[in-house]
Design an enzyme around this catalytic site. Sequence first.
Site, short mmCIF file in Angstrom:
data_model
loop_
_atom_site.label_atom_id
_atom_site.label_comp_id
_atom_site.label_asym_id
_atom_site.label_seq_id
_atom_site.Cartn_x
_atom_site.Cartn_y
_atom_site.Cartn_z
N GLU A 46 0.86 -1.19 0.00
CA GLU A 46 0.00 0.00 0.00
C GLU A 46 0.89 1.23 0.00
O GLU A 46 1.76 1.38 0.86
CB GLU A 46 -0.93 0.04 1.21
CG GLU A 46 -1.88 1.25 1.15
CD GLU A 46 -2.74 1.43 2.39
OE1 GLU A 46 -3.79 2.07 2.27
OE2 GLU A 46 -2.34 0.95 3.47
N ASP A 98 9.64 7.92 0.10
CA ASP A 98 8.95 8.49 -1.06
C ASP A 98 8.70 7.38 -2.09
O ASP A 98 9.63 6.72 -2.54
CB ASP A 98 9.82 9.59 -1.67
CG ASP A 98 9.10 10.38 -2.75
OD1 ASP A 98 8.08 9.89 -3.28
OD2 ASP A 98 9.56 11.49 -3.07
N ASP A 120 -3.23 11.95 -2.40
CA ASP A 120 -3.33 13.41 -2.56
C ASP A 120 -3.64 13.71 -4.04
O ASP A 120 -2.91 13.26 -4.92
CB ASP A 120 -2.01 14.06 -2.17
CG ASP A 120 -2.09 15.58 -2.04
OD1 ASP A 120 -2.87 16.20 -2.80
OD2 ASP A 120 -1.39 16.14 -1.20
N LYS A 124 -3.63 21.10 -8.93
CA LYS A 124 -3.06 22.11 -9.82
C LYS A 124 -2.27 21.44 -10.95
O LYS A 124 -1.52 20.49 -10.72
CB LYS A 124 -2.17 23.07 -9.04
CG LYS A 124 -2.93 23.90 -8.01
CD LYS A 124 -2.02 24.86 -7.29
CE LYS A 124 -2.82 25.70 -6.28
NZ LYS A 124 -1.97 26.64 -5.53
N THR A 196 -10.65 2.49 4.42
CA THR A 196 -9.61 3.27 5.09
C THR A 196 -10.30 4.26 6.03
O THR A 196 -11.53 4.43 5.99
CB THR A 196 -8.78 4.07 4.07
OG1 THR A 196 -9.53 5.18 3.58
CG2 THR A 196 -8.35 3.19 2.91
N TYR A 198 -10.11 7.56 5.91
CA TYR A 198 -10.70 8.63 5.10
C TYR A 198 -11.94 8.15 4.36
O TYR A 198 -12.92 8.88 4.24
CB TYR A 198 -9.67 9.18 4.11
CG TYR A 198 -8.52 9.90 4.76
CD1 TYR A 198 -8.74 10.89 5.70
CD2 TYR A 198 -7.20 9.59 4.42
CE1 TYR A 198 -7.68 11.56 6.30
CE2 TYR A 198 -6.14 10.26 5.02
CZ TYR A 198 -6.37 11.23 5.96
OH TYR A 198 -5.34 11.88 6.56
N GLU A 199 -11.89 6.93 3.87
CA GLU A 199 -13.03 6.37 3.15
C GLU A 199 -14.27 6.34 4.04
O GLU A 199 -15.38 6.71 3.61
CB GLU A 199 -12.70 4.96 2.67
CG GLU A 199 -13.81 4.28 1.90
CD GLU A 199 -13.38 2.93 1.36
OE1 GLU A 199 -14.21 2.26 0.71
OE2 GLU A 199 -12.21 2.54 1.57
#
Length: 217
Positions: A46, A98, A120, A124, A196, A198-199
């Site tokens: 993940e 990263d 994320d 932009k 998750t 956030y989900e």
Amino acid sequence: MRLRNKPWAQKLVQEHPEAILNQPDPEKKIDWKSRFDDFSKPLAIEIGSGKGQFITTLAKNHPEMNFIGIELQTTAAGMILRTKLEEGIDNLQLMCADAANIAMFLPENSADIIYLNFSDPWPKTRHEKRRLTYKSFLREYQTVLKDDGHLEFKTDNQGLFEYSLVSMNNYGMKFDFLSLDLHHNKSEIAQNNVETEYEHKFAAKGNPIYCLHASFK
């Protein structure tokens, strides 16, 4: 979403190098065989594990597999590490790094699944190259995944989902599953969905959850 700094998390990460790789040198080969009891088991990764609800739940539910959670924020990585240690999740390793360098951290053709959950969106245009479904990231995933491996992607952001569809299509990927509202989908994939943090929050507000599974072959 950046979390508030928690000094205990940094300390915990430093105290447990056997469970988490903290900003490893991409030029140095990682001995993954020594970090798992049996590295021949199917491997799932993940990228962007957040507080770890998804990856820790999967690891507990699937002892027949190995899991690696990659998280850039030390505070979030520390939260996952605390859960791993408290619950004795032996088939989960963590890496604070990263994901742009994932192919340098992992052997080629080693992973069966890569999960991208609520990444994320970097809305932009000038930040397009930072999106985890940009072509340079897809190239990294293709290197790490086995020939029959696949990518699973979930988001509540319609713009990122649409961008990802185009990016993956242009890269030549094959879509194996698509849903514009996962939580109201009747498929077996939807029924076995693991949420998750956030989900859960976004779905509770009535936001649709977009999902796709895609492969490179």
